[in-house]
Motif scaffolding. Sequence first.
Motif, PDB file in Angstrom:
ATOM      1  N   ARG A 265       0.870  -1.177   0.000  1.00  0.00           N
ATOM      2  CA  ARG A 265       0.000   0.000   0.000  1.00  0.00           C
ATOM      3  C   ARG A 265       0.910   1.231   0.000  1.00  0.00           C
ATOM      4  O   ARG A 265       1.320   1.731   1.047  1.00  0.00           O
ATOM      5  CB  ARG A 265      -0.921  -0.001   1.227  1.00  0.00           C
ATOM      6  CG  ARG A 265      -1.833  -1.215   1.297  1.00  0.00           C
ATOM      7  CD  ARG A 265      -2.775  -1.125   2.480  1.00  0.00           C
ATOM      8  NE  ARG A 265      -3.675   0.017   2.353  1.00  0.00           N
ATOM      9  CZ  ARG A 265      -4.604   0.326   3.267  1.00  0.00           C
ATOM     10  NH1 ARG A 265      -4.734  -0.426   4.360  1.00  0.00           N
ATOM     11  NH2 ARG A 265      -5.389   1.364   3.087  1.00  0.00           N
ATOM     12  N   PRO A 266       1.247   1.714  -1.166  1.00  0.00           N
ATOM     13  CA  PRO A 266       2.232   2.795  -1.277  1.00  0.00           C
ATOM     14  C   PRO A 266       1.755   4.068  -0.576  1.00  0.00           C
ATOM     15  O   PRO A 266       0.571   4.411  -0.586  1.00  0.00           O
ATOM     16  CB  PRO A 266       2.356   3.015  -2.786  1.00  0.00           C
ATOM     17  CG  PRO A 266       1.816   1.769  -3.412  1.00  0.00           C
ATOM     18  CD  PRO A 266       0.756   1.266  -2.483  1.00  0.00           C
ATOM     19  N   ASP A 267       2.682   4.760   0.044  1.00  0.00           N
ATOM     20  CA  ASP A 267       2.424   6.058   0.656  1.00  0.00           C
ATOM     21  C   ASP A 267       2.960   7.132  -0.296  1.00  0.00           C
ATOM     22  O   ASP A 267       4.184   7.254  -0.452  1.00  0.00           O
ATOM     23  CB  ASP A 267       3.127   6.157   2.012  1.00  0.00           C
ATOM     24  CG  ASP A 267       2.886   7.485   2.703  1.00  0.00           C
ATOM     25  OD1 ASP A 267       2.205   8.353   2.113  1.00  0.00           O
ATOM     26  OD2 ASP A 267       3.388   7.675   3.821  1.00  0.00           O
ATOM     27  N   PRO A 268       2.101   7.908  -0.943  1.00  0.00           N
ATOM     28  CA  PRO A 268       2.590   8.875  -1.925  1.00  0.00           C
ATOM     29  C   PRO A 268       3.421   9.989  -1.300  1.00  0.00           C
ATOM     30  O   PRO A 268       4.253  10.594  -1.984  1.00  0.00           O
ATOM     31  CB  PRO A 268       1.304   9.421  -2.541  1.00  0.00           C
ATOM     32  CG  PRO A 268       0.258   9.211  -1.495  1.00  0.00           C
ATOM     33  CD  PRO A 268       0.636   7.944  -0.792  1.00  0.00           C
ATOM     34  N   ALA A 269       3.216  10.245   0.000  1.00  0.00           N
ATOM     35  CA  ALA A 269       3.996  11.299   0.650  1.00  0.00           C
ATOM     36  C   ALA A 269       5.394  10.813   1.018  1.00  0.00           C
ATOM     37  O   ALA A 269       6.360  11.572   0.949  1.00  0.00           O
ATOM     38  CB  ALA A 269       3.260  11.796   1.898  1.00  0.00           C
ATOM     39  N   ARG A 351       0.693   9.037 -11.759  1.00  0.00           N
ATOM     40  CA  ARG A 351       1.130  10.431 -11.858  1.00  0.00           C
ATOM     41  C   ARG A 351       0.529  11.222 -10.695  1.00  0.00           C
ATOM     42  O   ARG A 351      -0.614  11.011 -10.306  1.00  0.00           O
ATOM     43  CB  ARG A 351       0.722  11.061 -13.194  1.00  0.00           C
ATOM     44  CG  ARG A 351      -0.762  11.287 -13.353  1.00  0.00           C
ATOM     45  CD  ARG A 351      -1.089  11.957 -14.698  1.00  0.00           C
ATOM     46  NE  ARG A 351      -2.486  12.370 -14.790  1.00  0.00           N
ATOM     47  CZ  ARG A 351      -3.496  11.592 -15.123  1.00  0.00           C
ATOM     48  NH1 ARG A 351      -3.269  10.325 -15.446  1.00  0.00           N
ATOM     49  NH2 ARG A 351      -4.729  12.055 -15.144  1.00  0.00           N
ATOM     50  N   TYR A 352       1.333  12.104 -10.118  1.00  0.00           N
ATOM     51  CA  TYR A 352       0.807  13.010  -9.106  1.00  0.00           C
ATOM     52  C   TYR A 352      -0.039  14.053  -9.830  1.00  0.00           C
ATOM     53  O   TYR A 352       0.472  14.870 -10.609  1.00  0.00           O
ATOM     54  CB  TYR A 352       1.947  13.684  -8.352  1.00  0.00           C
ATOM     55  CG  TYR A 352       2.650  12.774  -7.370  1.00  0.00           C
ATOM     56  CD1 TYR A 352       2.192  12.656  -6.060  1.00  0.00           C
ATOM     57  CD2 TYR A 352       3.767  12.039  -7.750  1.00  0.00           C
ATOM     58  CE1 TYR A 352       2.845  11.827  -5.149  1.00  0.00           C
ATOM     59  CE2 TYR A 352       4.431  11.219  -6.851  1.00  0.00           C
ATOM     60  CZ  TYR A 352       3.952  11.110  -5.549  1.00  0.00           C
ATOM     61  OH  TYR A 352       4.602  10.282  -4.653  1.00  0.00           O
ATOM     62  N   SER A 353      -1.343  14.038  -9.575  1.00  0.00           N
ATOM     63  CA  SER A 353      -2.240  14.920 -10.316  1.00  0.00           C
ATOM     64  C   SER A 353      -3.526  15.122  -9.542  1.00  0.00           C
ATOM     65  O   SER A 353      -4.040  14.188  -8.909  1.00  0.00           O
ATOM     66  CB  SER A 353      -2.545  14.319 -11.696  1.00  0.00           C
ATOM     67  OG  SER A 353      -3.424  15.143 -12.421  1.00  0.00           O
ATOM     68  N   ALA A 354      -4.048  16.324  -9.581  1.00  0.00           N
ATOM     69  CA  ALA A 354      -5.322  16.640  -8.939  1.00  0.00           C
ATOM     70  C   ALA A 354      -5.759  18.021  -9.418  1.00  0.00           C
ATOM     71  O   ALA A 354      -4.978  18.774 -10.018  1.00  0.00           O
ATOM     72  CB  ALA A 354      -5.203  16.604  -7.421  1.00  0.00           C
ATOM     73  N   ASN A 402      -4.383  19.353   9.659  1.00  0.00           N
ATOM     74  CA  ASN A 402      -3.961  17.977   9.944  1.00  0.00           C
ATOM     75  C   ASN A 402      -2.523  17.722   9.531  1.00  0.00           C
ATOM     76  O   ASN A 402      -2.089  16.575   9.436  1.00  0.00           O
ATOM     77  CB  ASN A 402      -4.883  16.982   9.245  1.00  0.00           C
ATOM     78  CG  ASN A 402      -6.283  16.983   9.844  1.00  0.00           C
ATOM     79  OD1 ASN A 402      -6.458  17.242  11.035  1.00  0.00           O
ATOM     80  ND2 ASN A 402      -7.280  16.693   9.006  1.00  0.00           N
ATOM     81  N   GLY A 403      -1.784  18.791   9.239  1.00  0.00           N
ATOM     82  CA  GLY A 403      -0.377  18.653   8.885  1.00  0.00           C
ATOM     83  C   GLY A 403      -0.126  18.216   7.464  1.00  0.00           C
ATOM     84  O   GLY A 403       0.974  17.774   7.137  1.00  0.00           O
ATOM     85  N   VAL A 404      -1.120  18.353   6.559  1.00  0.00           N
ATOM     86  CA  VAL A 404      -0.948  17.995   5.148  1.00  0.00           C
ATOM     87  C   VAL A 404      -0.791  19.298   4.356  1.00  0.00           C
ATOM     88  O   VAL A 404      -1.745  20.073   4.230  1.00  0.00           O
ATOM     89  CB  VAL A 404      -2.149  17.186   4.615  1.00  0.00           C
ATOM     90  CG1 VAL A 404      -1.918  16.818   3.149  1.00  0.00           C
ATOM     91  CG2 VAL A 404      -2.353  15.942   5.462  1.00  0.00           C
ATOM     92  N   PHE A 405       0.404  19.524   3.845  1.00  0.00           N
ATOM     93  CA  PHE A 405       0.692  20.783   3.163  1.00  0.00           C
ATOM     94  C   PHE A 405       0.878  20.612   1.656  1.00  0.00           C
ATOM     95  O   PHE A 405       1.037  21.583   0.934  1.00  0.00           O
ATOM     96  CB  PHE A 405       1.955  21.425   3.760  1.00  0.00           C
ATOM     97  CG  PHE A 405       1.815  21.732   5.223  1.00  0.00           C
ATOM     98  CD1 PHE A 405       1.162  22.876   5.641  1.00  0.00           C
ATOM     99  CD2 PHE A 405       2.329  20.873   6.175  1.00  0.00           C
ATOM    100  CE1 PHE A 405       1.030  23.167   7.000  1.00  0.00           C
ATOM    101  CE2 PHE A 405       2.209  21.152   7.531  1.00  0.00           C
ATOM    102  CZ  PHE A 405       1.552  22.302   7.940  1.00  0.00           C
ATOM    103  N   VAL A 406       0.865  19.363   1.190  1.00  0.00           N
ATOM    104  CA  VAL A 406       1.036  19.085  -0.239  1.00  0.00           C
ATOM    105  C   VAL A 406      -0.022  18.085  -0.663  1.00  0.00           C
ATOM    106  O   VAL A 406      -0.266  17.087   0.042  1.00  0.00           O
ATOM    107  CB  VAL A 406       2.449  18.522  -0.537  1.00  0.00           C
ATOM    108  CG1 VAL A 406       2.572  18.176  -2.018  1.00  0.00           C
ATOM    109  CG2 VAL A 406       3.522  19.522  -0.137  1.00  0.00           C
TER     110      VAL A 406
END
Length: 416
Positions: A265-269, A351-354, A402-406
């Motif tokens: 279960r990959p962690d993208p961060a 791909r990192y995309s949103a 929640n400490g998510v900046f990206v």
Amino acid sequence: MKTTKQNLDQARSSAPMPLERGVALIEALVALLIMAFGMVALAGIQSTMRRGSDQALQRGEALRLAQGEMETLRDYSVLSAEAAASGPTGTRAYAGVTSAAANRAGGNTSFNITRTVTDWADPVAGQEQAQAALRQVRVRVQWQDRADNEQFVLLDSFIARADPALGASLGLPLSNSATRRPAEREVSIPVTAQDLGNGKSVFVPSPNATVAWVFNNMTGVITGVCTVAMGTLNSSLTAADVAACSNTTVGYLLSGVVKFSSAERPDPAQPGGTAWPLDVGIVNSTLNGAISAPVHQCFDDAPTSAVNTMGFVSFNCIVEPNNATPRIWSGRLELSGLNLGVGADAKKVCRYSADYDGSGSISNSEHPENYNAVSGSLARQNFLVINAAANCPAGAAVNPANGVFVNNSTIQQQPR
């Protein structure tokens, strides 16, 4: 027979003699006089035309000198004389906008150039109010013409005391980001690119590359491709090194990084994986119309073996747009050299995309599946390579509380 001959002789002697004709001396003199007057008039016309031509030439040259003097005064890049002295040779300062005189040769004469500079005073309510940030400039160019008559042209203008560093910002589009631009350049230009100090930067796209790209700092467009020795450092290049290869092309940068994860279960961060050998390239778009891949060249620092300690791979591509207005390109960015089929080492590319800006769609800067009508350089077009059995992680949107900046959301890119 004798009688007939005598009759003929008598007839000839009695015939009238023809009149003798010629030109009288007085007529010749009159014609000569008229011609002389004509020649004198013609010489006078030629002299007048020559004098007029000289005056036009001299006046044009004087006007050019006056305009050049005025524009030279406007061409300051710093405000103080101290800043000019510490800068490159030829740096001009606003403090140098002062009165002066000089002589110039040209246009078959010598020109005296006099400039008079005063702080402008604006009369307000019956009294003069000094405006130190504005100077009134008068440039007078004087010369003697062919007839030793004094001629001159006069130009008047104002030069404002405005910091050029601030004035340059007027040419920049508004940014939605509150953060500063890296090195005060267009955000797509790599941070490690060497600023040449002339509005351009140079960048070697890979340690193994034998080319260097010259960027326009304001637009991020690649304006030159130079040949360099392999291993050349960005910091070692100067404006003189790339002068001959600047302004030779038009290209857009496409850059990003490829991260790796071998987790179920990959962690993208925090992917935590090591790099795999790969290549990066642009292929035909899968959008309707089968848009062909543009001319491009990509460089990366991927390892040659799967046994390594690299945590990510960086890539940089130069893409040549078409000749339309604006110049654009379309295509699909893909990774190659990976096993995207079956087997223990089979991989999947995400791909990192949103929708980072909340526009309701994925724009070119937000790393879409297919790029469409790209009209500028793009950075941070990042990938995540995972095991084929895993799923591309949904990630999380930005949530500072929640400490998510990206935004780490990913979407599957390959295989399709």
